[in-house]
Scaffold this motif. Structure first.
Motif, short mmCIF file in Angstrom:
data_model
loop_
_atom_site.label_atom_id
_atom_site.label_comp_id
_atom_site.label_asym_id
_atom_site.label_seq_id
_atom_site.Cartn_x
_atom_site.Cartn_y
_atom_site.Cartn_z
N LYS A 1 -17.55 -9.53 3.56
CA LYS A 1 -16.84 -8.29 3.86
C LYS A 1 -16.23 -8.28 5.26
O LYS A 1 -15.66 -7.27 5.68
CB LYS A 1 -17.79 -7.10 3.71
CG LYS A 1 -18.32 -6.91 2.28
CD LYS A 1 -19.24 -5.70 2.19
CE LYS A 1 -19.74 -5.50 0.77
NZ LYS A 1 -20.65 -4.32 0.66
N ALA A 2 -16.33 -9.40 5.97
CA ALA A 2 -15.91 -9.42 7.37
C ALA A 2 -14.44 -9.07 7.56
O ALA A 2 -14.05 -8.50 8.58
CB ALA A 2 -16.20 -10.79 7.98
N PHE A 3 -13.59 -9.44 6.59
CA PHE A 3 -12.15 -9.24 6.76
C PHE A 3 -11.62 -8.13 5.87
O PHE A 3 -10.41 -8.02 5.67
CB PHE A 3 -11.40 -10.54 6.46
CG PHE A 3 -11.78 -11.69 7.36
CD1 PHE A 3 -12.29 -11.47 8.63
CD2 PHE A 3 -11.63 -13.00 6.93
CE1 PHE A 3 -12.65 -12.52 9.44
CE2 PHE A 3 -11.99 -14.06 7.75
CZ PHE A 3 -12.50 -13.82 9.01
N GLU A 4 -12.50 -7.30 5.33
CA GLU A 4 -12.05 -6.20 4.48
C GLU A 4 -11.14 -5.25 5.25
O GLU A 4 -11.40 -4.91 6.41
CB GLU A 4 -13.25 -5.42 3.93
CG GLU A 4 -13.90 -6.07 2.73
CD GLU A 4 -14.94 -5.17 2.08
OE1 GLU A 4 -15.27 -4.11 2.66
OE2 GLU A 4 -15.42 -5.52 0.99
N GLY A 5 -10.09 -4.81 4.60
CA GLY A 5 -9.16 -3.86 5.21
C GLY A 5 -8.13 -4.48 6.12
O GLY A 5 -7.31 -3.77 6.70
N ILE A 6 -8.16 -5.80 6.27
CA ILE A 6 -7.19 -6.49 7.14
C ILE A 6 -6.03 -7.00 6.28
O ILE A 6 -6.23 -7.70 5.30
CB ILE A 6 -7.85 -7.67 7.88
CG1 ILE A 6 -8.94 -7.13 8.82
CG2 ILE A 6 -6.81 -8.46 8.66
CD1 ILE A 6 -9.69 -8.22 9.56
N ARG A 7 -4.85 -6.63 6.65
CA ARG A 7 -3.66 -7.08 5.92
C ARG A 7 -3.44 -8.57 6.15
O ARG A 7 -3.63 -9.07 7.26
CB ARG A 7 -2.44 -6.28 6.38
CG ARG A 7 -1.16 -6.63 5.63
CD ARG A 7 -0.02 -5.75 6.06
NE ARG A 7 1.22 -6.14 5.40
CZ ARG A 7 2.38 -5.49 5.57
NH1 ARG A 7 2.44 -4.44 6.37
NH2 ARG A 7 3.46 -5.91 4.93
N ASP A 8 -3.04 -9.27 5.10
CA ASP A 8 -2.76 -10.70 5.16
C ASP A 8 -3.94 -11.47 5.76
O ASP A 8 -3.81 -12.20 6.75
CB ASP A 8 -1.51 -11.00 5.99
CG ASP A 8 -0.27 -10.28 5.46
OD1 ASP A 8 -0.16 -10.16 4.23
OD2 ASP A 8 0.56 -9.85 6.28
#
Length: 368
Positions: free
Chosen positions: A329-336
């Protein structure tokens, strides 16, 4: 055609330090007060920069050769002090020149400097620039600053072992001890290349260095690139650390299927000496390179679920200071999010900052 960068773009050219003999030099192996060496728990005992006790190296050579190879890297190592110097120079000798093709020399064998004037938080001051084809360099890490008191933290190279490290200051500069850490107990992190810092652009962007600055805490980084396999010998070494604030275990990425047979023995060894210290088990962060291979995704999901269930079961059995963090879940919500990688596996500076942002609340919760 060879390019003369001093004529084309001076910002791309390496500046030579021509006044070395006019500076006062301090060798970190020989100089103690007022400099503070942190992130290298056995520095004084080893009389050098190895991240594990030197008496353990023969054992690791036999039982965990990859970790033994990476143990002499200096990820997380820092030198801190207070000074009014307008410039700071480092003289560094390393084991070898840069070896990698997908990361900058400023990360692998370079060092950078963070400073804070009165009332400020630490912020980037400069980075060493040098010829990466050589295994030694003399370079400025800070220049052109006011002659005012400032806190200084120099981050050591993340991958290339340091043989000698000297700091050069103007002869009229004063040196004092740095401001103390917020707490004496160190945070201990064990893991893989993601933990060690591959492939950020310079040491200060290593996630544990970012979090350490924000929290004003010492973080002992035991990231062993490609070699975080959960061997019991590493657990025994980490268990020797006195009064750790917490442990984070992030080694699924290297261990693979071995996570099923190593995780609980690793925790058991830590618990023998530190029965109440918080332990955070973190599953791997996303790997974009294999995101379109269903078989790989299922392997990752199964390992993640195993770690989660192991923590839940042990908590139910009474170990209330054991926690699980879903690294996926570390990069959840990050575009591209694919742009957070250098090679589909190792994070860029953006990816490393996202990891630091993801871990920091947990470190604050468990270590403060």
């Amino acid at each position: 055609m060879e390019r003369n960068w001093k004529e084309i773009d001076r910002n791309m050219a390496i500046s030579e330090v021509k006044d070395k003999d006019q500076l006062s030099w301090f060798d970190m192996k020989e100089t103690k007060e007022p400099f503070r060496v942190s992130g290298l728990y056995w520095f004084r005992d080893n009389k050098g920069y190895c991240r594990v006790p030197e008496e353990w190296l023969p054992v690791l050579s036999e039982k965990a050769p990859g970790a033994r190879y990476m143990a002499e890297d200096n990820a997380g190592g820092q030198i801190a002090f207070e000074t009014d110097a307008e410039r700071i120079v480092v003289d560094v000798k390393l084991e070898c020149p840069q070896l990698w093709d997908h990361s900058p020399a400023t990360m692998e064998m370079g060092c950078d400097c963070y400073i804070a004037y009165e009332g400020e938080e630490l912020h980037f001051g400069g980075v060493a620039r040098f010829d990466a084809r050589k295994n030694s360099y003399t370079a400025e890490v800070l220049s052109g600053h006011p002659k005012k008191p400032k806190q200084v933290v120099i981050n050591l190279p993340l991958y290339d072992p340091v043989e000698s490290f000297r700091i050069g200051l103007p002869k009229d500069a004063y040196i004092r001890a740095p401001k103390p850490f917020a707490k004496k107990s160190p945070i201990v992190v064990y893991g893989t290349s993601t933990t060690q810092g591959g492939c950020v652009s310079r040491p200060g962007i290593l996630p544990t260095n970012v979090i350490g600055r924000r929290m004003n805490r010492e973080i002992l980084n035991f990231g062993f690139s490609g070699s975080g396999n959960g061997e019991p010998e590493l657990a025994q070494i980490l268990a020797e650390i006195r009064d750790p604030a917490m442990y984070e275990l992030e080694y699924e990425n290297n261990a693979g299927e071995r996570i099923y047979t190593t995780l609980e023995p690793f925790i058991d060894i830590l618990r023998e000496k530190h029965p109440d210290t918080p332990i955070l088990v973190s599953s791997r962060v996303p790997v974009y390179k294999f995101s379109h291979i269903p078989e790989r995704m299922k392997q990752y999901a199964d390992r993640r679920e195993y770690q989660r269930k192991t923590v839940e079961r042990r908590r139910a059995e009474g170990d209330k200071n054991l926690y699980f963090l879903d690294g996926w879940k570390a990069f959840e919500g990050i575009r591209d999010p694919e742009d957070l990688y250098v090679d589909g596996i190792h994070p860029t500076d953006m990816g490393a900052r996202a990891i630091a942002d993801f871990l920091e609340p947990w470190f604050r919760k468990l270590a403060e």
